[in-house]
Enzyme design. Structure first.
Site, short mmCIF file in Angstrom:
data_model
loop_
_atom_site.label_atom_id
_atom_site.label_comp_id
_atom_site.label_asym_id
_atom_site.label_seq_id
_atom_site.Cartn_x
_atom_site.Cartn_y
_atom_site.Cartn_z
N ASN A 152 14.30 13.64 41.93
CA ASN A 152 14.16 14.05 40.53
C ASN A 152 15.37 14.84 40.03
OD1 ASN A 152 11.68 12.81 40.28
ND2 ASN A 152 10.50 14.66 40.69
N LYS B 242 2.65 13.84 31.48
CA LYS B 242 4.01 13.36 31.26
C LYS B 242 4.12 12.62 29.93
CE LYS B 242 5.59 12.66 36.03
NZ LYS B 242 6.21 11.70 36.97
N THR C 187 14.55 4.42 28.45
CA THR C 187 14.40 3.01 28.81
C THR C 187 13.19 2.71 29.69
OG1 THR C 187 15.84 3.28 30.75
CG2 THR C 187 16.92 2.71 28.68
N GLY D 140 22.23 -0.71 35.65
CA GLY D 140 22.34 -2.00 36.32
C GLY D 140 20.99 -2.66 36.52
N GLY D 141 19.91 -1.98 36.05
CA GLY D 141 18.57 -2.54 36.12
C GLY D 141 18.17 -3.23 34.82
N GLU E 87 0.83 -1.21 0.00
CA GLU E 87 0.00 0.00 0.00
C GLU E 87 0.87 1.26 0.00
OE1 GLU E 87 -3.62 1.88 2.75
OE2 GLU E 87 -2.41 0.23 3.52
N LYS F 154 -1.87 -9.94 16.18
CA LYS F 154 -2.66 -9.48 15.03
C LYS F 154 -2.60 -10.43 13.84
CE LYS F 154 -3.31 -5.22 12.32
NZ LYS F 154 -2.72 -3.88 12.05
N LYS G 60 -9.05 3.14 -2.59
CA LYS G 60 -9.41 2.49 -1.32
C LYS G 60 -10.79 2.96 -0.88
CE LYS G 60 -7.23 1.58 3.20
NZ LYS G 60 -6.02 1.87 4.01
N CYS H 10 -5.72 -2.89 1.50
CA CYS H 10 -5.58 -3.02 2.95
C CYS H 10 -6.93 -3.17 3.68
CB CYS H 10 -4.78 -1.85 3.52
SG CYS H 10 -4.10 -2.19 5.17
N ASP I 34 15.55 -2.77 32.73
CA ASP I 34 15.05 -1.99 31.59
C ASP I 34 16.20 -1.48 30.72
OD1 ASP I 34 12.34 -2.24 32.34
OD2 ASP I 34 12.56 -0.63 33.79
N SER J 250 -0.05 -2.84 6.92
CA SER J 250 -0.67 -3.28 8.17
C SER J 250 0.38 -3.35 9.27
CB SER J 250 -1.31 -4.67 7.97
OG SER J 250 -1.91 -5.13 9.15
#
Length: 555
Positions: free
Chosen positions: A374, A522, A398, A294-295, A45, A182, A114, A150, A297, A176
């Site tokens: 923070n 956020k 991350t 060190g985590g 498409e 899906k 379409k 599509c 994520d 798609s």
């Protein structure tokens, strides 16, 4: 009916707006199809302009450039060879359409618009295109082709029209996007269309990443009985010849290739890998830089980045504060070394001390709280952005979907960057993907085999390490429970009462719903990230920032 008809299905990776580059891709596909003796070459498409082009199609000059490219591609067919199906924005007296065009013998032989314009989730085609009328079959070299675009395959109107008009087979150019689970839905809709017409169907999907979307390919040819006769590989640019044989009952698809079909974990990993590779590559970033805490994520993000871009393109930076444990130092270094990525340590302690001094008078008489936490996160963001500005690599954030849902992320801190491959991955899937990667190397990955994420990173309790002895579960439900609540509230749009009925604590669910809503401001400022689920934050889920609704108050 001719004796046989063959179609070269070109599962290509176009770039939105790169008309000349896409034209080159299409031309190469046509040449390859010609070399294989195809009667017709089928591309996805809007292959001339890339999908989705969004508001680019509102520029008249852009549409004229696309039309000129179509004319050049048509001229290419003048000396003989296969016909060519391309997609492009196309003007008619009714307005601008999402069109599929059949090119052959040096000209545009047929144009079909379409009909079913998607206007939900990530799609808003009704904003930029007008719907076409029900398309009639296309006659081409002795066959009658049902050409639909599509979304036209997802509803019975056009296939029913084809059944009444008479077609030999259907072809469907697609854009798609990938979504967890899906693939089976696509096949089910195709099977319904085949059942309604009694003829084969060829489904040609594009491959590649485009901002928050990623396309998995996985094209297929379905025979008249609903059987998948040929499947193309997922997550690979590929061309394949599909042969349709004539019988006294109509055309049938000759059996052929059975494509690479990854399981759920591999599909998610491949989606993240390709999305990052194309986002960085198509936007000409030389690589990525990320905070290595060190985590889990940051470890998983680093693994995907190395697999997508290669170790030389990935820069991991540990930015310890006085709360960073020796364990985190050890784990971050071990992960970066296992991946072969560059690893540096830049302490934020001097910056924190400077900020404490600078703000001492302003904060006099107040107790330390999340403000000081923070500041640490934002100093890390400033550090990474400085390195990015100096050396050109894009900052990869991350944060996972669980954290993004409830606002456990710092604006202009750990949310500071250019792209996030975990934005649509719940925390429990982060763990599962890390374990999967330690025992698998996906096709096309540039990273090493073996354990690349140390087991201690996977098994230790998650923590932001912004205060002494901090753990995520000090202020959140266990991730097993949290993720289920969030899947219900975000993906399924359930009420608090419905989620509680699944066995969750009522006060906990009400609190999570509240956190979900108040974190919207956020998420509006978060970097883009690849869509993997039914409801990603961004294009799929569009909630107001100012929002007084709480289902917990209403029963």
């Amino acid at each position: 009916m001719t004796k046989a008809f063959s179609i070269w299905m070109a599962q290509i990776n176009p770039t939105v707006g790169a008309i000349a580059g896409n034209e080159t891709l299409i031309e190469a596909a046509w040449v390859e199809g010609k070399a294989h003796g195809a009667d017709l070459v089928l591309t996805p498409e809007l292959s001339v302009v890339g999908y989705p082009p969004e508001d680019l199609v509102l520029k008249p000059f852009f549409v004229r450039e696309a039309e000129a490219a179509v004319e050049r591609l048509a001229a290419m067919t003048a000396a003989g060879g296969p016909g060519l199906v391309v997609g492009a924005p196309w003007l008619s007296d009714a307005g601008l359409h999402n069109a599929a065009l059949l090119l052959a013998d040096g000209r545009v032989e047929a144009v079909r618009f379409k009909h079913e314009l998607p206007n939900y989730g990530v799609f808003d085609e009704k904003r930029v295109f007008v719907s076409g009328t029900l398309p009639d079959p296309v006659g081409f070299r002795g066959v009658r082709i049902g050409l639909m675009v599509c979304e036209d395959m997802w509803f019975p109107r056009i296939s029913s029209h084809f059944a009444a008009s008479g077609v030999d087979f259907m072809i469907v150019p697609n854009g798609s996007p990938f979504e967890d689970g899906k693939g089976g839905e696509r096949v089910a809709h195709a099977r319904n269309r085949v059942a309604e017409t009694g003829v084969p169907l060829l489904y040609c999907n594009q491959i590649g990443g485009q901002d928050e979307l990623v396309f998995d390919g996985a094209s297929f040819a379905m025979d008249r009985d609903g059987r998948l006769a040929v499947t193309m590989d997922a997550w690979a640019s590929q061309g394949m010849l599909i042969r349709l044989d004539a019988t006294d009952k109509g055309y049938v698809v000759a059996g052929g290739h059975r494509g690479y079909d990854p399981d759920r974990m591999e599909g998610l990993y491949q989606a993240m890998m390709l999305a990052l590779r194309d986002y960085a590559g198509k936007n000409r970033f030389p690589g990525v830089i990320l905070g290595m805490s060190g985590g889990i994520d940051s470890a998983l993000s680093a693994a995907v980045a190395v697999d997508a871009l290669g170790a030389d393109a990935v820069h991991c930076v540990m930015m310890p504060s006085r709360y960073t444990s020796g364990e985190s130092h050890t784990d971050a270094k071990a992960c970066a070394e296992a991946l072969g990525a560059r690893y540096d340590i830049i302490s934020i302690a001097p910056g924190v001390e400077a900020m404490d001094t600078m703000l001492a008078d302003a904060f006099k008489g107040s107790n330390a709280d999340t403000t000081e936490e923070n500041i640490q996160s934002r100093l890390r963001g400033v550090t990474l952005m400085a390195l990015s500005n100096k050396y050109g690599k894009m900052v990869l954030t991350t944060g996972n979907k669980s954290e993004m849902s409830v606002g456990y992320a710092t604006l202009y801190g750990d949310m500071c960057g250019g792209y996030n491959i975990l934005k649509d991955v719940y925390k429990m899937d982060v763990f599962a993907l890390a374990r999967w990667r330690n025992s698998h190397v996906p096709p096309g990955a540039k990273g090493p085999s073996g354990v690349v994420i140390p087991e201690n990173i996977i098994s230790k309790p998650p923590t932001a390490e912004l205060r002494p002895d901090q753990k995520d579960e000090d202020s959140l439900p266990p991730y097993e429970a949290l993720d289920d609540m969030l899947r219900c509230l975000v993906d399924e749009e359930m009420s608090v009462a419905e989620v509680v009925a699944r066995g969750h604590d009522a006060s906990a669910v009400a609190r999570i719903e509240h956190l979900l809503y108040i974190a919207e401001y956020k998420r509006r400022q978060a970097p883009p990230g690849v869509k993997l689920t039914r409801k990603n934050f961004g294009r799929d889920r569009r909630y107001p920032i100012t929002n007084g609704f709480r289902s917990a108050r209403r029963g």
